[in-house]
Design an enzyme around this catalytic site. Structure first.
Site, PDB file in Angstrom:
ATOM      1  N   GLU A 221       6.720  -9.238 -23.591  1.00 56.55           N
ATOM      2  CA  GLU A 221       7.786  -8.481 -22.935  1.00 56.55           C
ATOM      3  C   GLU A 221       8.894  -8.182 -23.939  1.00 56.55           C
ATOM      4  OE1 GLU A 221      11.172  -8.700 -19.427  1.00 56.55           O
ATOM      5  OE2 GLU A 221       9.661 -10.274 -19.551  1.00 56.55           O
ATOM      6  N   ASP A 429       1.030 -26.333 -20.432  1.00 49.66           N
ATOM      7  CA  ASP A 429       0.166 -25.704 -19.434  1.00 49.66           C
ATOM      8  C   ASP A 429       0.934 -24.534 -18.808  1.00 49.66           C
ATOM      9  OD1 ASP A 429      -1.373 -24.952 -17.274  1.00 49.66           O
ATOM     10  OD2 ASP A 429      -1.890 -26.993 -16.692  1.00 49.66           O
ATOM     11  N   HIS A 527      16.046  -2.132 -22.091  1.00 53.20           N
ATOM     12  CA  HIS A 527      14.593  -2.161 -21.949  1.00 53.20           C
ATOM     13  C   HIS A 527      13.960  -0.873 -22.464  1.00 53.20           C
ATOM     14  CE1 HIS A 527      13.131  -5.816 -19.873  1.00 53.20           C
ATOM     15  NE2 HIS A 527      14.412  -5.968 -19.603  1.00 53.20           N
TER      16      HIS A 527
END
Length: 542
Positions: A221, A429, A527
Protein backbone atom coordinates in the site's frame (compact mmCIF):
# COMPACT_ATOMS: atom_id res chain seq x y z
CA UNK A 1 19.28 -38.64 -0.67
CA UNK A 2 20.34 -38.82 -4.31
CA UNK A 3 18.48 -41.21 -6.57
CA UNK A 4 20.63 -40.76 -9.64
CA UNK A 5 21.80 -43.97 -11.26
CA UNK A 6 25.08 -44.53 -13.04
CA UNK A 7 26.08 -47.00 -15.74
CA UNK A 8 24.16 -49.09 -18.23
CA UNK A 9 23.58 -51.95 -15.76
CA UNK A 10 21.65 -49.65 -13.45
CA UNK A 11 19.44 -48.50 -16.31
CA UNK A 12 18.70 -52.09 -17.34
CA UNK A 13 17.72 -53.13 -13.81
CA UNK A 14 15.64 -49.94 -13.41
CA UNK A 15 13.86 -50.66 -16.70
CA UNK A 16 13.16 -54.22 -15.54
CA UNK A 17 11.66 -52.95 -12.34
CA UNK A 18 9.53 -50.40 -14.14
CA UNK A 19 8.29 -53.07 -16.49
CA UNK A 20 7.41 -55.31 -13.55
CA UNK A 21 5.83 -52.72 -11.27
CA UNK A 22 4.65 -49.71 -13.17
CA UNK A 23 3.50 -51.01 -16.51
CA UNK A 24 2.81 -54.74 -16.47
CA UNK A 25 1.50 -54.94 -12.91
CA UNK A 26 -0.70 -51.93 -12.04
CA UNK A 27 -0.91 -53.09 -8.42
CA UNK A 28 0.01 -51.57 -5.07
CA UNK A 29 3.67 -52.03 -4.12
CA UNK A 30 2.93 -54.25 -1.12
CA UNK A 31 1.03 -56.71 -3.38
CA UNK A 32 3.73 -56.85 -6.07
CA UNK A 33 6.39 -57.36 -3.38
CA UNK A 34 4.34 -60.19 -1.89
CA UNK A 35 3.79 -61.85 -5.26
CA UNK A 36 7.51 -61.69 -5.99
CA UNK A 37 8.36 -63.33 -2.66
CA UNK A 38 5.75 -66.09 -3.12
CA UNK A 39 6.99 -66.71 -6.65
CA UNK A 40 10.59 -66.95 -5.44
CA UNK A 41 9.74 -69.40 -2.64
CA UNK A 42 7.53 -71.66 -4.78
CA UNK A 43 9.95 -71.75 -7.71
CA UNK A 44 12.84 -72.49 -5.34
CA UNK A 45 10.92 -75.41 -3.80
CA UNK A 46 10.05 -76.76 -7.24
CA UNK A 47 13.69 -76.54 -8.37
CA UNK A 48 14.83 -78.37 -5.23
CA UNK A 49 12.38 -81.20 -5.99
CA UNK A 50 13.64 -81.26 -9.58
CA UNK A 51 17.26 -81.60 -8.42
CA UNK A 52 16.37 -84.48 -6.06
CA UNK A 53 14.44 -86.34 -8.77
CA UNK A 54 17.01 -86.73 -11.53
CA UNK A 55 14.82 -89.17 -13.42
CA UNK A 56 12.15 -86.51 -13.91
CA UNK A 57 12.01 -85.34 -17.57
CA UNK A 58 12.36 -81.59 -18.30
CA UNK A 59 9.30 -79.93 -19.77
CA UNK A 60 7.32 -76.69 -20.02
CA UNK A 61 6.56 -76.59 -16.29
CA UNK A 62 10.25 -76.79 -15.38
CA UNK A 63 11.11 -74.05 -17.87
CA UNK A 64 8.35 -71.79 -16.42
CA UNK A 65 9.74 -72.43 -12.91
CA UNK A 66 13.20 -71.22 -13.93
CA UNK A 67 11.74 -68.11 -15.62
CA UNK A 68 9.63 -67.28 -12.50
CA UNK A 69 12.64 -67.60 -10.25
CA UNK A 70 14.83 -65.38 -12.44
CA UNK A 71 12.08 -62.73 -12.70
CA UNK A 72 11.54 -62.76 -8.92
CA UNK A 73 15.27 -62.39 -8.24
CA UNK A 74 15.60 -59.46 -10.70
CA UNK A 75 12.57 -57.73 -9.16
CA UNK A 76 13.75 -58.13 -5.57
CA UNK A 77 17.29 -57.00 -6.42
CA UNK A 78 15.83 -53.87 -8.04
CA UNK A 79 14.21 -52.95 -4.73
CA UNK A 80 17.67 -52.53 -3.23
CA UNK A 81 19.08 -50.88 -6.33
CA UNK A 82 16.27 -48.26 -6.49
CA UNK A 83 14.84 -47.56 -3.05
CA UNK A 84 13.49 -44.15 -4.05
CA UNK A 85 11.58 -45.06 -7.20
CA UNK A 86 7.96 -43.92 -6.86
CA UNK A 87 5.42 -46.52 -5.89
CA UNK A 88 1.71 -46.69 -6.53
CA UNK A 89 -0.63 -45.39 -3.87
CA UNK A 90 -3.03 -47.81 -2.26
CA UNK A 91 -6.47 -47.62 -0.78
CA UNK A 92 -4.90 -47.55 2.69
CA UNK A 93 -2.29 -44.93 1.85
CA UNK A 94 -3.52 -42.33 -0.58
CA UNK A 95 -1.51 -39.42 0.73
CA UNK A 96 -4.41 -37.46 2.15
CA UNK A 97 -4.68 -39.15 5.51
CA UNK A 98 -8.11 -40.56 4.71
CA UNK A 99 -7.53 -44.13 3.57
CA UNK A 100 -9.95 -45.67 1.12
CA UNK A 101 -10.92 -42.47 -0.66
CA UNK A 102 -9.06 -43.27 -3.88
CA UNK A 103 -8.15 -46.36 -5.83
CA UNK A 104 -4.55 -47.35 -6.43
CA UNK A 105 -3.02 -45.65 -9.43
CA UNK A 106 0.02 -46.78 -11.42
CA UNK A 107 2.77 -44.37 -12.29
CA UNK A 108 3.11 -43.40 -15.92
CA UNK A 109 5.42 -45.54 -17.99
CA UNK A 110 9.15 -45.17 -18.52
CA UNK A 111 10.98 -41.87 -18.29
CA UNK A 112 12.74 -40.13 -21.13
CA UNK A 113 16.35 -41.15 -21.64
CA UNK A 114 17.57 -37.61 -22.21
CA UNK A 115 17.28 -34.63 -19.80
CA UNK A 116 14.13 -32.57 -20.32
CA UNK A 117 13.79 -28.78 -19.89
CA UNK A 118 12.19 -27.59 -16.64
CA UNK A 119 10.61 -24.18 -16.05
CA UNK A 120 12.56 -22.18 -13.48
CA UNK A 121 15.05 -24.92 -12.73
CA UNK A 122 17.36 -25.57 -15.68
CA UNK A 123 17.56 -29.07 -17.14
CA UNK A 124 15.84 -32.08 -15.63
CA UNK A 125 17.67 -35.35 -15.25
CA UNK A 126 16.01 -38.64 -16.17
CA UNK A 127 15.35 -39.43 -12.49
CA UNK A 128 13.72 -36.03 -11.97
CA UNK A 129 11.48 -36.67 -14.95
CA UNK A 130 10.24 -39.90 -13.41
CA UNK A 131 9.48 -38.22 -10.10
CA UNK A 132 7.68 -35.27 -11.73
CA UNK A 133 5.59 -37.70 -13.79
CA UNK A 134 4.72 -39.63 -10.63
CA UNK A 135 3.66 -36.46 -8.80
CA UNK A 136 1.68 -35.18 -11.79
CA UNK A 137 -0.17 -38.49 -12.09
CA UNK A 138 -0.94 -38.59 -8.37
CA UNK A 139 1.04 -41.77 -7.79
CA UNK A 140 3.54 -39.95 -5.57
CA UNK A 141 1.87 -37.51 -3.14
CA UNK A 142 3.41 -34.07 -3.42
CA UNK A 143 3.77 -33.69 0.35
CA UNK A 144 6.10 -36.68 0.46
CA UNK A 145 8.77 -35.25 -1.81
CA UNK A 146 10.91 -33.81 1.00
CA UNK A 147 11.04 -37.05 2.97
CA UNK A 148 11.48 -39.17 -0.17
CA UNK A 149 14.35 -37.11 -1.63
CA UNK A 150 15.99 -35.78 1.52
CA UNK A 151 16.60 -32.52 -0.39
CA UNK A 152 14.10 -29.73 0.28
CA UNK A 153 15.25 -27.47 -2.54
CA UNK A 154 15.04 -30.28 -5.10
CA UNK A 155 11.62 -31.28 -3.77
CA UNK A 156 10.32 -27.72 -4.24
CA UNK A 157 11.79 -27.56 -7.76
CA UNK A 158 10.17 -30.83 -8.85
CA UNK A 159 6.85 -29.91 -7.22
CA UNK A 160 6.90 -26.64 -9.13
CA UNK A 161 7.38 -28.46 -12.45
CA UNK A 162 4.64 -30.98 -11.60
CA UNK A 163 2.30 -28.09 -10.84
CA UNK A 164 3.00 -26.58 -14.26
CA UNK A 165 2.19 -29.87 -15.99
CA UNK A 166 -1.00 -30.48 -14.04
CA UNK A 167 -2.43 -26.96 -14.40
CA UNK A 168 -0.97 -26.07 -17.78
CA UNK A 169 0.09 -22.73 -16.32
CA UNK A 170 3.60 -21.66 -15.45
CA UNK A 171 4.66 -19.72 -12.38
CA UNK A 172 7.67 -17.98 -13.92
CA UNK A 173 6.92 -14.75 -12.03
CA UNK A 174 7.06 -16.56 -8.69
CA UNK A 175 10.69 -16.49 -7.47
CA UNK A 176 12.39 -19.79 -6.67
CA UNK A 177 16.05 -19.02 -6.08
CA UNK A 178 17.08 -17.29 -2.87
CA UNK A 179 14.91 -19.20 -0.41
CA UNK A 180 16.28 -21.60 2.22
CA UNK A 181 13.77 -24.41 1.75
CA UNK A 182 15.36 -26.47 4.50
CA UNK A 183 14.63 -23.68 7.01
CA UNK A 184 10.88 -23.72 6.36
CA UNK A 185 10.50 -27.52 6.60
CA UNK A 186 8.30 -28.35 9.59
CA UNK A 187 8.30 -24.70 10.61
CA UNK A 188 6.60 -22.30 8.25
CA UNK A 189 5.05 -23.80 5.12
CA UNK A 190 4.21 -27.15 3.55
CA UNK A 191 4.65 -28.14 -0.11
CA UNK A 192 6.50 -24.96 -1.16
CA UNK A 193 6.99 -24.00 -4.81
CA UNK A 194 8.58 -20.58 -4.32
CA UNK A 195 7.99 -17.42 -2.37
CA UNK A 196 6.22 -14.07 -2.76
CA UNK A 197 8.22 -10.87 -2.86
CA UNK A 198 7.01 -7.90 -0.82
CA UNK A 199 8.74 -4.53 -0.67
CA UNK A 200 9.96 -3.54 2.79
CA UNK A 201 10.10 0.15 3.67
CA UNK A 202 11.63 1.67 6.79
CA UNK A 203 9.89 4.39 8.82
CA UNK A 204 11.60 6.37 11.51
CA UNK A 205 13.47 6.88 13.56
CA UNK A 206 10.72 6.31 16.11
CA UNK A 207 11.80 7.72 19.45
CA UNK A 208 10.21 5.39 21.98
CA UNK A 209 11.10 5.05 25.66
CA UNK A 210 14.34 6.95 25.09
CA UNK A 211 15.53 4.71 22.21
CA UNK A 212 15.38 5.19 18.47
CA UNK A 213 13.97 2.48 16.20
CA UNK A 214 13.93 2.26 12.42
CA UNK A 215 10.70 0.37 11.79
CA UNK A 216 10.58 -2.17 8.90
CA UNK A 217 7.20 -2.44 7.18
CA UNK A 218 6.32 -4.99 4.47
CA UNK A 219 3.43 -3.61 2.44
CA UNK A 220 2.06 -3.04 -1.05
CA UNK A 221 0.00 0.00 0.00
CA UNK A 222 1.64 3.15 -1.22
CA UNK A 223 1.63 6.08 1.23
CA UNK A 224 1.58 3.84 4.32
CA UNK A 225 5.31 3.94 5.12
CA UNK A 226 5.48 7.64 4.27
CA UNK A 227 2.56 8.34 6.60
CA UNK A 228 4.06 6.42 9.52
CA UNK A 229 7.39 8.12 8.85
CA UNK A 230 5.73 11.54 9.20
CA UNK A 231 4.13 10.46 12.47
CA UNK A 232 7.53 9.31 13.75
CA UNK A 233 8.98 12.71 12.83
CA UNK A 234 6.26 14.53 14.76
CA UNK A 235 6.74 12.30 17.81
CA UNK A 236 10.54 12.66 17.80
CA UNK A 237 10.29 16.45 17.40
CA UNK A 238 8.06 16.52 20.50
CA UNK A 239 10.35 14.52 22.80
CA UNK A 240 9.32 10.98 21.93
CA UNK A 241 6.66 8.48 22.95
CA UNK A 242 6.43 6.33 26.07
CA UNK A 243 4.92 2.88 26.54
CA UNK A 244 3.63 0.73 29.39
CA UNK A 245 3.24 -3.05 29.22
CA UNK A 246 0.15 -3.83 31.27
CA UNK A 247 0.00 -7.59 30.90
CA UNK A 248 1.73 -10.54 29.23
CA UNK A 249 -0.60 -13.53 28.95
CA UNK A 250 -1.19 -15.86 26.00
CA UNK A 251 -4.43 -17.82 26.29
CA UNK A 252 -5.95 -21.13 25.25
CA UNK A 253 -9.48 -22.20 26.16
CA UNK A 254 -10.47 -25.85 25.68
CA UNK A 255 -14.12 -26.87 25.48
CA UNK A 256 -15.26 -29.81 27.62
CA UNK A 257 -18.68 -31.41 28.14
CA UNK A 258 -20.06 -32.99 31.29
CA UNK A 259 -23.21 -35.04 31.94
CA UNK A 260 -25.08 -32.09 33.45
CA UNK A 261 -24.85 -28.34 33.98
CA UNK A 262 -24.49 -29.00 37.71
CA UNK A 263 -21.50 -31.23 37.10
CA UNK A 264 -19.98 -28.61 34.76
CA UNK A 265 -20.40 -26.01 37.50
CA UNK A 266 -18.54 -28.30 39.92
CA UNK A 267 -15.59 -28.50 37.51
CA UNK A 268 -15.70 -24.71 37.08
CA UNK A 269 -15.50 -24.23 40.83
CA UNK A 270 -12.62 -26.72 41.06
CA UNK A 271 -10.61 -25.08 38.26
CA UNK A 272 -11.09 -21.55 39.57
CA UNK A 273 -10.54 -22.35 43.27
CA UNK A 274 -7.42 -20.54 44.59
CA UNK A 275 -6.59 -23.61 46.68
CA UNK A 276 -6.19 -25.71 43.51
CA UNK A 277 -4.19 -23.21 41.47
CA UNK A 278 -0.75 -24.29 42.69
CA UNK A 279 -1.45 -27.92 41.84
CA UNK A 280 -2.84 -27.14 38.37
CA UNK A 281 0.04 -24.71 37.70
CA UNK A 282 2.59 -27.42 38.52
CA UNK A 283 0.90 -29.78 36.05
CA UNK A 284 0.69 -27.04 33.41
CA UNK A 285 4.29 -25.84 33.81
CA UNK A 286 5.76 -29.28 33.09
CA UNK A 287 5.35 -28.58 29.36
CA UNK A 288 7.99 -25.84 29.07
CA UNK A 289 10.87 -24.04 30.76
CA UNK A 290 9.27 -20.68 29.98
CA UNK A 291 5.51 -21.28 30.02
CA UNK A 292 4.10 -20.36 33.43
CA UNK A 293 0.39 -20.54 34.19
CA UNK A 294 -1.05 -17.25 35.42
CA UNK A 295 -4.78 -17.66 35.58
CA UNK A 296 -7.79 -19.90 34.80
CA UNK A 297 -11.18 -18.35 34.11
CA UNK A 298 -14.20 -20.37 33.07
CA UNK A 299 -17.46 -19.74 31.24
CA UNK A 300 -20.47 -22.07 31.23
CA UNK A 301 -22.96 -22.71 28.41
CA UNK A 302 -25.40 -25.41 29.48
CA UNK A 303 -23.31 -28.46 30.33
CA UNK A 304 -20.40 -27.22 28.22
CA UNK A 305 -17.49 -25.63 30.07
CA UNK A 306 -14.88 -23.32 28.54
CA UNK A 307 -11.69 -22.95 30.61
CA UNK A 308 -9.48 -20.00 29.60
CA UNK A 309 -5.88 -20.69 30.61
CA UNK A 310 -3.43 -17.78 30.40
CA UNK A 311 0.34 -17.98 30.76
CA UNK A 312 3.57 -16.14 30.06
CA UNK A 313 5.59 -17.63 27.19
CA UNK A 314 9.04 -16.03 27.23
CA UNK A 315 10.15 -14.66 23.85
CA UNK A 316 7.85 -16.99 21.88
CA UNK A 317 4.38 -15.95 20.78
CA UNK A 318 3.43 -19.07 22.71
CA UNK A 319 0.39 -20.73 21.13
CA UNK A 320 2.03 -24.18 21.04
CA UNK A 321 3.47 -23.69 24.51
CA UNK A 322 0.14 -22.90 26.14
CA UNK A 323 -1.63 -25.66 24.17
CA UNK A 324 0.79 -28.30 25.50
CA UNK A 325 0.29 -27.05 29.05
CA UNK A 326 -3.48 -27.19 28.62
CA UNK A 327 -3.28 -30.80 27.44
CA UNK A 328 -1.33 -31.67 30.59
CA UNK A 329 -4.02 -30.15 32.80
CA UNK A 330 -6.85 -31.80 30.87
CA UNK A 331 -5.18 -35.17 31.40
CA UNK A 332 -5.04 -34.51 35.13
CA UNK A 333 -8.64 -33.26 35.30
CA UNK A 334 -9.92 -36.39 33.60
CA UNK A 335 -8.65 -38.38 36.58
CA UNK A 336 -10.55 -36.10 38.97
CA UNK A 337 -13.62 -35.79 36.72
CA UNK A 338 -13.74 -39.08 34.76
CA UNK A 339 -17.11 -38.09 33.24
CA UNK A 340 -15.51 -35.07 31.56
CA UNK A 341 -15.47 -35.32 27.76
CA UNK A 342 -12.84 -33.17 26.02
CA UNK A 343 -14.47 -31.72 22.91
CA UNK A 344 -11.56 -29.60 21.66
CA UNK A 345 -8.33 -28.11 22.97
CA UNK A 346 -9.63 -24.83 21.53
CA UNK A 347 -13.23 -23.84 22.17
CA UNK A 348 -13.03 -20.28 20.69
CA UNK A 349 -13.07 -18.67 24.14
CA UNK A 350 -9.29 -18.13 23.70
CA UNK A 351 -9.89 -16.36 21.26
CA UNK A 352 -7.47 -16.78 18.36
CA UNK A 353 -7.72 -14.92 15.01
CA UNK A 354 -11.22 -13.60 15.71
CA UNK A 355 -12.41 -10.17 16.94
CA UNK A 356 -13.93 -10.93 20.36
CA UNK A 357 -14.99 -9.05 23.45
CA UNK A 358 -13.01 -11.39 25.73
CA UNK A 359 -9.75 -10.32 24.10
CA UNK A 360 -10.81 -6.67 24.10
CA UNK A 361 -11.61 -6.78 27.83
CA UNK A 362 -9.18 -9.37 29.25
CA UNK A 363 -6.38 -9.04 26.73
CA UNK A 364 -4.38 -11.72 24.95
CA UNK A 365 -0.64 -11.75 24.38
CA UNK A 366 0.86 -8.38 25.31
CA UNK A 367 -1.39 -5.54 26.52
CA UNK A 368 0.28 -2.18 25.81
CA UNK A 369 -0.51 1.52 26.17
CA UNK A 370 1.61 4.04 24.26
CA UNK A 371 1.36 7.80 24.54
CA UNK A 372 2.99 11.06 23.42
CA UNK A 373 2.51 14.78 23.84
CA UNK A 374 2.78 16.56 20.49
CA UNK A 375 3.71 20.22 20.67
CA UNK A 376 1.38 22.72 19.05
CA UNK A 377 3.97 24.07 16.64
CA UNK A 378 4.80 20.52 15.49
CA UNK A 379 1.11 19.89 14.84
CA UNK A 380 1.05 22.95 12.59
CA UNK A 381 4.42 22.60 10.83
CA UNK A 382 4.76 18.82 10.45
CA UNK A 383 1.14 17.63 10.50
CA UNK A 384 -0.32 20.71 8.73
CA UNK A 385 -3.40 20.96 10.95
CA UNK A 386 -4.52 22.15 14.41
CA UNK A 387 -4.94 20.51 17.80
CA UNK A 388 -8.63 21.44 17.89
CA UNK A 389 -9.36 19.81 14.53
CA UNK A 390 -7.56 16.60 15.49
CA UNK A 391 -9.42 16.21 18.77
CA UNK A 392 -12.80 16.86 17.13
CA UNK A 393 -12.05 14.42 14.28
CA UNK A 394 -11.02 11.64 16.68
CA UNK A 395 -14.27 11.97 18.65
CA UNK A 396 -16.51 12.01 15.61
CA UNK A 397 -14.63 9.37 13.57
CA UNK A 398 -12.78 6.96 15.88
CA UNK A 399 -15.16 7.02 18.85
CA UNK A 400 -18.68 7.93 17.69
CA UNK A 401 -18.29 6.61 14.13
CA UNK A 402 -16.93 3.29 15.34
CA UNK A 403 -19.77 3.01 17.87
CA UNK A 404 -22.33 3.62 15.13
CA UNK A 405 -20.66 0.85 13.11
CA UNK A 406 -20.83 -1.52 16.09
CA UNK A 407 -17.04 -1.88 16.20
CA UNK A 408 -15.46 -4.43 18.52
CA UNK A 409 -12.07 -3.03 19.46
CA UNK A 410 -11.96 -0.95 16.28
CA UNK A 411 -11.95 2.54 17.78
CA UNK A 412 -9.03 3.71 15.66
CA UNK A 413 -8.18 5.06 12.22
CA UNK A 414 -6.04 2.25 10.72
CA UNK A 415 -4.15 0.32 13.39
CA UNK A 416 -4.36 -2.91 11.36
CA UNK A 417 -2.40 -1.29 8.53
CA UNK A 418 0.67 -0.82 10.68
CA UNK A 419 0.28 -4.08 12.63
CA UNK A 420 0.03 -6.18 9.45
CA UNK A 421 3.03 -4.51 7.77
CA UNK A 422 5.16 -5.03 10.88
CA UNK A 423 3.92 -8.59 11.38
CA UNK A 424 4.86 -9.65 7.85
CA UNK A 425 8.25 -7.95 8.03
CA UNK A 426 9.18 -9.57 11.35
CA UNK A 427 7.82 -13.09 10.79
CA UNK A 428 4.71 -12.94 12.96
CA UNK A 429 1.46 -14.76 12.13
CA UNK A 430 -0.35 -12.27 9.83
CA UNK A 431 -3.78 -13.75 10.69
CA UNK A 432 -3.30 -12.68 14.32
CA UNK A 433 -3.55 -9.14 13.06
CA UNK A 434 -7.28 -9.61 13.72
CA UNK A 435 -7.02 -9.36 17.50
CA UNK A 436 -3.62 -7.65 17.63
CA UNK A 437 -5.11 -4.62 15.86
CA UNK A 438 -7.81 -4.08 18.48
CA UNK A 439 -7.06 -0.52 19.55
CA UNK A 440 -8.66 2.61 20.95
CA UNK A 441 -7.06 5.90 19.99
CA UNK A 442 -7.56 8.85 22.35
CA UNK A 443 -6.74 12.51 21.67
CA UNK A 444 -7.02 15.37 24.17
CA UNK A 445 -6.05 19.04 24.31
CA UNK A 446 -3.33 20.03 26.79
CA UNK A 447 -2.04 23.38 28.07
CA UNK A 448 -5.19 25.30 27.16
CA UNK A 449 -5.32 23.74 23.71
CA UNK A 450 -1.75 24.52 22.75
CA UNK A 451 -0.51 20.91 22.77
CA UNK A 452 -1.97 17.51 21.95
CA UNK A 453 -1.98 14.32 24.04
CA UNK A 454 -2.39 11.16 21.95
CA UNK A 455 -2.50 7.55 23.14
CA UNK A 456 -3.24 4.09 21.78
CA UNK A 457 -4.40 1.24 24.02
CA UNK A 458 -3.87 -2.22 22.50
CA UNK A 459 -4.83 -5.16 24.76
CA UNK A 460 -3.99 -8.09 22.46
CA UNK A 461 -0.65 -7.73 20.67
CA UNK A 462 0.47 -11.30 19.87
CA UNK A 463 4.15 -11.33 18.94
CA UNK A 464 7.28 -13.42 19.43
CA UNK A 465 10.94 -13.16 18.47
CA UNK A 466 11.56 -16.91 18.21
CA UNK A 467 9.61 -19.64 16.41
CA UNK A 468 7.40 -19.50 13.33
CA UNK A 469 8.47 -17.13 10.57
CA UNK A 470 11.12 -15.44 12.71
CA UNK A 471 13.57 -18.15 11.60
CA UNK A 472 13.56 -16.94 7.98
CA UNK A 473 16.54 -14.86 6.93
CA UNK A 474 14.57 -11.79 5.76
CA UNK A 475 12.36 -11.67 8.83
CA UNK A 476 15.29 -12.30 11.16
CA UNK A 477 17.09 -9.36 9.52
CA UNK A 478 14.12 -7.08 10.29
CA UNK A 479 14.05 -8.26 13.91
CA UNK A 480 17.78 -7.62 14.11
CA UNK A 481 17.23 -4.09 12.78
CA UNK A 482 14.95 -3.48 15.76
CA UNK A 483 17.41 -5.10 18.18
CA UNK A 484 15.03 -7.89 19.20
CA UNK A 485 16.22 -10.87 17.20
CA UNK A 486 15.97 -14.27 18.91
CA UNK A 487 15.56 -14.94 22.61
CA UNK A 488 16.87 -12.71 25.36
CA UNK A 489 18.99 -15.06 27.48
CA UNK A 490 19.59 -12.50 30.21
CA UNK A 491 15.89 -11.71 30.62
CA UNK A 492 13.63 -14.27 28.91
CA UNK A 493 10.65 -12.56 27.31
CA UNK A 494 12.24 -9.11 27.15
CA UNK A 495 12.65 -9.11 23.35
CA UNK A 496 9.03 -10.07 22.68
CA UNK A 497 7.81 -7.43 25.13
CA UNK A 498 9.91 -4.76 23.48
CA UNK A 499 8.64 -5.80 20.05
CA UNK A 500 5.07 -5.37 21.32
CA UNK A 501 5.84 -1.83 22.49
CA UNK A 502 7.43 -1.03 19.10
CA UNK A 503 4.24 -2.22 17.41
CA UNK A 504 2.17 0.08 19.64
CA UNK A 505 4.56 3.01 19.09
CA UNK A 506 4.39 2.53 15.33
CA UNK A 507 0.58 2.43 15.48
CA UNK A 508 0.68 5.67 17.47
CA UNK A 509 2.71 7.31 14.68
CA UNK A 510 0.40 5.94 11.99
CA UNK A 511 -2.75 7.11 13.78
CA UNK A 512 -1.35 10.61 14.31
CA UNK A 513 -0.37 11.04 10.66
CA UNK A 514 -3.57 9.66 9.12
CA UNK A 515 -5.82 11.74 11.38
CA UNK A 516 -3.78 14.80 10.42
CA UNK A 517 -4.19 13.99 6.71
CA UNK A 518 -7.95 13.65 7.17
CA UNK A 519 -8.25 16.82 9.26
CA UNK A 520 -6.29 18.86 6.72
CA UNK A 521 -8.02 17.31 3.70
CA UNK A 522 -4.76 15.96 2.26
CA UNK A 523 -5.59 12.23 2.28
CA UNK A 524 -6.78 11.85 -1.33
CA UNK A 525 -3.97 14.05 -2.67
CA UNK A 526 -1.36 12.00 -0.81
CA UNK A 527 -2.72 8.69 -2.06
CA UNK A 528 -2.88 9.96 -5.63
CA UNK A 529 0.78 10.89 -5.31
CA UNK A 530 2.12 7.74 -3.57
CA UNK A 531 -0.45 5.00 -4.16
CA UNK A 532 -1.30 5.30 -7.84
CA UNK A 533 1.31 4.51 -10.45
CA UNK A 534 1.12 6.56 -13.64
CA UNK A 535 2.16 3.39 -15.51
CA UNK A 536 -0.95 1.56 -14.27
CA UNK A 537 -3.20 4.51 -15.12
CA UNK A 538 -1.79 4.65 -18.65
CA UNK A 539 -2.30 0.90 -19.04
CA UNK A 540 -5.92 1.11 -17.88
CA UNK A 541 -6.61 4.00 -20.27
CA UNK A 542 -5.27 2.05 -23.24
Amino acid sequence: MDVRRGGGGGRIVGAARRALTWGALPLPMRITNGLAMVSLVLSSCDLLRLCSDRERPLGGREFATVVCQLASVVYLLSLFAHPDAPATTTDDDDGDGQGGSRRARPVAAAAAAEPAPMHGGGMMEADDEEIVAAVASGALPSHRLESRLGDCRRAARLRREALRRVTGRGVEGLPFEGMDYQAILGQCCEMPVGYVQLPVGVAGPLLLDGREYHVPMATTEGCLVASVNRGCRAISASGGAFSVLLRDAMSRAPAVKLPSAMRAAELKAFAEAPANFELLAAVFNRSSRFGRLQDIRCALAGRNLYMRFTCITGDAMGMNMVSKGVENVLGYLQNVFPDMDVISVSGNYCSDKKPTAVNWIEGRGKSVVCEAIIKGDVVQKVLKTTVEKLVELNIIKNLAGSAVAGALGGFNAHASNIVTALFIATGQDPAQNVESSQCITMLEELNDGDDLHISVTMPSIEVGTIGGGTCLASQAACLNLLGVKGSNHGSPGANAKRLATIVAGSVLAGELSLLAALASGHLVKSHMMYNRSSKDVAKAAS
